[in-house]
Write a protein that holds these residues in place. Structure first.
Motif, PDB file in Angstrom:
ATOM      1  N   GLN A 289       4.542  -0.402  -3.523  1.00 20.82           N
ATOM      2  CA  GLN A 289       5.682   0.530  -3.454  1.00 20.82           C
ATOM      3  C   GLN A 289       6.289   0.766  -4.830  1.00 20.82           C
ATOM      4  O   GLN A 289       6.706   1.886  -5.148  1.00 20.82           O
ATOM      5  N   ILE A 290       6.341  -0.286  -5.625  1.00 20.23           N
ATOM      6  CA  ILE A 290       6.925  -0.157  -6.967  1.00 20.23           C
ATOM      7  C   ILE A 290       6.160   0.864  -7.791  1.00 20.23           C
ATOM      8  O   ILE A 290       6.744   1.772  -8.399  1.00 20.23           O
ATOM      9  N   LEU A 291       4.857   0.743  -7.807  1.00 24.60           N
ATOM     10  CA  LEU A 291       4.046   1.657  -8.622  1.00 24.60           C
ATOM     11  C   LEU A 291       4.060   3.071  -8.058  1.00 24.60           C
ATOM     12  O   LEU A 291       4.172   4.044  -8.821  1.00 24.60           O
ATOM     13  N   GLN A 292       3.932   3.206  -6.745  1.00 27.20           N
ATOM     14  CA  GLN A 292       3.933   4.538  -6.158  1.00 27.20           C
ATOM     15  C   GLN A 292       5.255   5.262  -6.404  1.00 27.20           C
ATOM     16  O   GLN A 292       5.283   6.484  -6.532  1.00 27.20           O
ATOM     17  N   THR A 293       6.318   4.488  -6.513  1.00 27.31           N
ATOM     18  CA  THR A 293       7.635   5.088  -6.731  1.00 27.31           C
ATOM     19  C   THR A 293       7.911   5.347  -8.208  1.00 27.31           C
ATOM     20  O   THR A 293       8.376   6.440  -8.586  1.00 27.31           O
ATOM     21  N   SER A 294       7.624   4.349  -9.056  1.00 29.03           N
ATOM     22  CA  SER A 294       7.991   4.453 -10.475  1.00 29.03           C
ATOM     23  C   SER A 294       6.974   5.212 -11.309  1.00 29.03           C
ATOM     24  O   SER A 294       7.310   5.719 -12.377  1.00 29.03           O
ATOM     25  N   PHE A 295       5.742   5.284 -10.814  1.00 25.77           N
ATOM     26  CA  PHE A 295       4.702   5.928 -11.600  1.00 25.77           C
ATOM     27  C   PHE A 295       3.788   6.733 -10.675  1.00 25.77           C
ATOM     28  O   PHE A 295       2.667   6.322 -10.357  1.00 25.77           O
ATOM     29  N   PRO A 296       4.270   7.875 -10.175  1.00 25.98           N
ATOM     30  CA  PRO A 296       3.518   8.650  -9.174  1.00 25.98           C
ATOM     31  C   PRO A 296       2.191   9.201  -9.686  1.00 25.98           C
ATOM     32  O   PRO A 296       1.321   9.544  -8.885  1.00 25.98           O
ATOM     33  N   GLU A 297       2.006   9.261 -11.014  1.00 26.38           N
ATOM     34  CA  GLU A 297       0.747   9.798 -11.553  1.00 26.38           C
ATOM     35  C   GLU A 297      -0.431   8.840 -11.357  1.00 26.38           C
ATOM     36  O   GLU A 297      -1.590   9.250 -11.464  1.00 26.38           O
ATOM     37  N   ALA A 298      -0.143   7.577 -11.084  1.00 26.24           N
ATOM     38  CA  ALA A 298      -1.210   6.590 -10.930  1.00 26.24           C
ATOM     39  C   ALA A 298      -1.690   6.512  -9.494  1.00 26.24           C
ATOM     40  O   ALA A 298      -0.940   6.759  -8.544  1.00 26.24           O
ATOM     41  N   MET A 299      -2.959   6.149  -9.335  1.00 20.89           N
ATOM     42  CA  MET A 299      -3.481   5.746  -8.035  1.00 20.89           C
ATOM     43  C   MET A 299      -3.355   4.231  -7.949  1.00 20.89           C
ATOM     44  O   MET A 299      -3.345   3.550  -8.965  1.00 20.89           O
ATOM     45  N   VAL A 300      -3.252   3.706  -6.747  1.00 20.08           N
ATOM     46  CA  VAL A 300      -2.996   2.275  -6.571  1.00 20.08           C
ATOM     47  C   VAL A 300      -3.988   1.680  -5.575  1.00 20.08           C
ATOM     48  O   VAL A 300      -4.216   2.244  -4.498  1.00 20.08           O
ATOM     49  N   ILE A 301      -4.578   0.554  -5.964  1.00 17.74           N
ATOM     50  CA  ILE A 301      -5.388  -0.266  -5.065  1.00 17.74           C
ATOM     51  C   ILE A 301      -4.693  -1.612  -4.965  1.00 17.74           C
ATOM     52  O   ILE A 301      -4.249  -2.163  -5.971  1.00 17.74           O
ATOM     53  N   THR A 302      -4.611  -2.152  -3.754  1.00 13.80           N
ATOM     54  CA  THR A 302      -3.941  -3.440  -3.596  1.00 13.80           C
ATOM     55  C   THR A 302      -4.926  -4.540  -3.211  1.00 13.80           C
ATOM     56  O   THR A 302      -5.919  -4.305  -2.536  1.00 13.80           O
ATOM     57  N   ASP A 303      -4.598  -5.721  -3.667  1.00 17.49           N
ATOM     58  CA  ASP A 303      -5.323  -6.921  -3.299  1.00 17.49           C
ATOM     59  C   ASP A 303      -4.939  -7.303  -1.865  1.00 17.49           C
ATOM     60  O   ASP A 303      -3.930  -6.825  -1.330  1.00 17.49           O
ATOM     61  N   LYS A 304      -5.706  -8.180  -1.260  1.00 21.22           N
ATOM     62  CA  LYS A 304      -5.384  -8.618   0.105  1.00 21.22           C
ATOM     63  C   LYS A 304      -4.177  -9.556   0.131  1.00 21.22           C
ATOM     64  O   LYS A 304      -3.509  -9.704   1.148  1.00 21.22           O
ATOM     65  N   GLU A 305      -3.898 -10.198  -1.021  1.00 14.63           N
ATOM     66  CA  GLU A 305      -2.753 -11.113  -1.099  1.00 14.63           C
ATOM     67  C   GLU A 305      -1.470 -10.336  -1.398  1.00 14.63           C
ATOM     68  O   GLU A 305      -1.486  -9.290  -2.053  1.00 14.63           O
ATOM     69  N   GLU A 306      -0.353 -10.892  -0.969  1.00 13.39           N
ATOM     70  CA  GLU A 306       0.938 -10.246  -1.156  1.00 13.39           C
ATOM     71  C   GLU A 306       1.468 -10.400  -2.582  1.00 13.39           C
ATOM     72  O   GLU A 306       2.017  -9.444  -3.145  1.00 13.39           O
ATOM     73  N   GLU A 307       1.302 -11.582  -3.174  1.00 14.80           N
ATOM     74  CA  GLU A 307       1.996 -11.876  -4.433  1.00 14.80           C
ATOM     75  C   GLU A 307       1.084 -12.095  -5.636  1.00 14.80           C
ATOM     76  O   GLU A 307       1.575 -12.124  -6.762  1.00 14.80           O
ATOM     77  N   ILE A 308      -0.215 -12.286  -5.457  1.00 14.19           N
ATOM     78  CA  ILE A 308      -1.129 -12.530  -6.578  1.00 14.19           C
ATOM     79  C   ILE A 308      -2.436 -11.760  -6.383  1.00 14.19           C
ATOM     80  O   ILE A 308      -2.728 -11.274  -5.287  1.00 14.19           O
ATOM     81  N   ILE A 309      -3.191 -11.665  -7.449  1.00 15.38           N
ATOM     82  CA  ILE A 309      -4.555 -11.138  -7.369  1.00 15.38           C
ATOM     83  C   ILE A 309      -5.473 -12.279  -6.949  1.00 15.38           C
ATOM     84  O   ILE A 309      -5.504 -13.333  -7.592  1.00 15.38           O
TER      85      ILE A 309
END
Length: 517
Positions: A289-309
């Motif tokens: 949510q942080i990246l999608q909100t603060s930097f809309p030009e980027a695409m985002v992929i998330t890890d399966k974990e909530e807090e770490i890679i």
């Protein structure tokens, strides 16, 4: 601009004298006259006492030539010979005889520190005692003289380098070196002007062209080069009219952890601002949510974990991957990075915790693709190469690591030095405002963004460091050092690009002289 070694400087002097059919004495006359011209232009006959301290080698010979010209032009000159040895150079002796012909007040011969000259804060000191050839500790009484000169608080001008410095190793004691306000360096800057432990001995420096053979200067390969605007401009790639975002590559930035999503946001923004066509950020779920909100030009992929890679998997084909900003060093993250390296063939930029992971498991260095770019700050570098005796030793150990694993290593600092194999590149942009959180993340992004566009790894690194520093130099003009933050550097990247094509403004003094005419 090339940074010549002591041996290359001697070779250039000798070859110049031979090819131009002049003596070493005539070359000395030319060099010292350039110093006189520099002083005369600024002093315009002012009767401030000028204390010229000359050694008994060639640096002292330069001082005697300078003193002779100052005397014949009516300046208030006091000349001292620092008699630290029984050996004198031929050119010193010749110029010692010459100065006797222009003044009845012969140079004062100093053999000890019992009677030190009175020097007032408003006087000028010229340091022509030791040059680049110094290879042994100075005598105790000369050390006392150096301390006396510094205590006077008079403006101190050093010829070529501040006396007491070695060109290839660290001095033993700060009191054994002249602390210069200004150094006039012959033909080339010296590497020691850019190293943290030695740069402090001259507040400012300037290179004087003394007419060393241009063919020698052009053809001679040096271990270190100074990188500035003129070196970067030819590397710039203009955009094509019919290009699209796919033309300029896809940068993947892997990083972030709970509480540290800001770092990958900065790196991602700077990669796109540096010119990458596409940027994807790979973050733990908490960063989505942080990246999608603060930097809309980027695409985002998330890890399966909530807090770490914890498991690096993606179905895109990036041009370059950056890893490490804000990623942390959790065991799962280290394992994920190792698994990723075992299969990855894409060019890499590694920073921050990525470097700390490499330090913890140095076996991973063998898995890095050729010409992987590492961007450590001093502590991260120490974890990689171990402690060093001095800055010269640090450079040699960094070269060894670079050669062993074919790495490009950025030693971040006031004068960032990039090492690749046996070669070093010294950056000329940047300022103390960069000593703030997040600017290293921005640098990682800029380098990654340039690499995505197809710049060769070493070019992307040098160009990225230059643009990053230049953006900070532009931003700091309005903000000041203390108020500069990492986001400001990103915002000024566009102006840094534009500045590449700006012509330097004519000095104000020339404009005023034109108006008078």
């Amino acid at each position: 601009m090339k940074i010549f070694s002591k041996e290359q400087i001697y070779e250039g002097d000798s070859l110049t004298a031979q090819k131009q059919n002049i003596t070493s004495t005539e070359l000395m006359e030319r060099a010292a006259t350039r110093i006189f011209d520099w002083m005369h232009l600024r002093m315009q006959g002012a009767q401030v006492p000028i204390h010229v301290f000359c050694g008994i080698g060639n640096n002292g010979g330069d001082g005697l030539v300078l003193a002779r010209h100052l005397i014949t032009h009516g300046y208030n000159v006091h000349v001292y010979i620092i008699n630290y040895s029984d050996t004198r150079s031929k050119d010193f002796l010749l110029n010692y005889d010459r100065i006797k012909n222009v003044t009845k007040k012969w140079p004062l011969l100093m053999t000890n520190a019992k009677e030190l000259p009175v020097i007032n804060p408003d006087d000028i000191i010229v340091d022509a005692i030791f040059g680049i050839g110094l290879n042994r500790p100075i005598d105790d009484w000369v050390k006392v003289l150096f301390q006396h000169l510094r205590a006077s608080k008079a403006f101190t001008l050093s010829i070529d380098i501040p006396s007491g410095l070695f060109t290839d190793k660290l001095h033993a004691d700060d009191n054994e070196v002249i602390w210069a306000n200004y150094t006039l360096s012959f033909q080339t800057p010296k590497l020691l002007f850019f190293l943290p432990e030695t740069a402090k001995f001259t507040t400012q420096w300037e290179v004087l062209d003394i007419g060393i053979d241009p063919e020698y200067l052009y053809n001679t390969q040096t271990t270190y080069e100074l990188v500035g605007k003129m070196e970067m401009l030819p590397l710039y790639r203009p955009r094509e009219k019919f290009s699209n975002k796919g033309t300029y590559g896809h940068a993947l930035i892997i990083g972030g952890s709970f509480g540290k999503i800001g770092s990958i946001t900065l790196a991602s923004r700077s990669a796109l601002s540096a010119g990458a066509g596409l940027v994807t950020s790979y973050v733990p779920k908490c960063g989505y949510q942080i990246l999608q909100t603060s930097f809309p030009e980027a695409m985002v992929i998330t890890d399966k974990e909530e807090e770490i890679i914890s498991n690096i998997q993606f179905d895109i084909e990036p041009s370059v991957i950056a890893f490490g900003v804000g990623v942390g060093t959790a065991h799962k993250t280290i394992d994920a990075f190792e698994s990723f390296l075992k299969t990855n063939k894409t060019p890499l930029v590694i920073d921050a915790d990525g470097l700390n992971i490499l330090s913890k498991k140095k076996s991973l260095l063998k898995l890095l693709p050729k010409q992987t770019i590492l961007t450590p700050h001093p502590k991260e570098l120490e974890r990689l190469i171990g402690t060093w005796k001095d800055d010269f030793d640090k450079l040699e150990k960094t070269k060894a690591l670079s050669k062993k694993h074919d790495l490009i290593i950025v030693i971040k600092g006031a004068n960032t030095i990039t090492i690749y194999q046996d070669k070093g590149y010294v950056n000329t942009t940047g300022n103390p405002g960069l000593a703030t959180a997040g600017t290293g993340d921005v640098l990682t992004g800029v380098i990654t963004g340039l690499a995505a566009q197809g710049y060769e790894p070493i070019v992307a690194t040098l160009f990225g460091i230059y643009l990053h520093g230049k953006a900070a130099d532009i931003a700091v003009e309005d903000l000041g050092y203390q108020s500069l933050i990492a986001s400001h550097v990103i915002e000024a990247l566009g102006e840094a690009y534009i500045d590449l094509f700006k012509q330097p403004e004519a000095p104000q003094v020339e404009e005023e002289e034109t108006e008078k005419k």
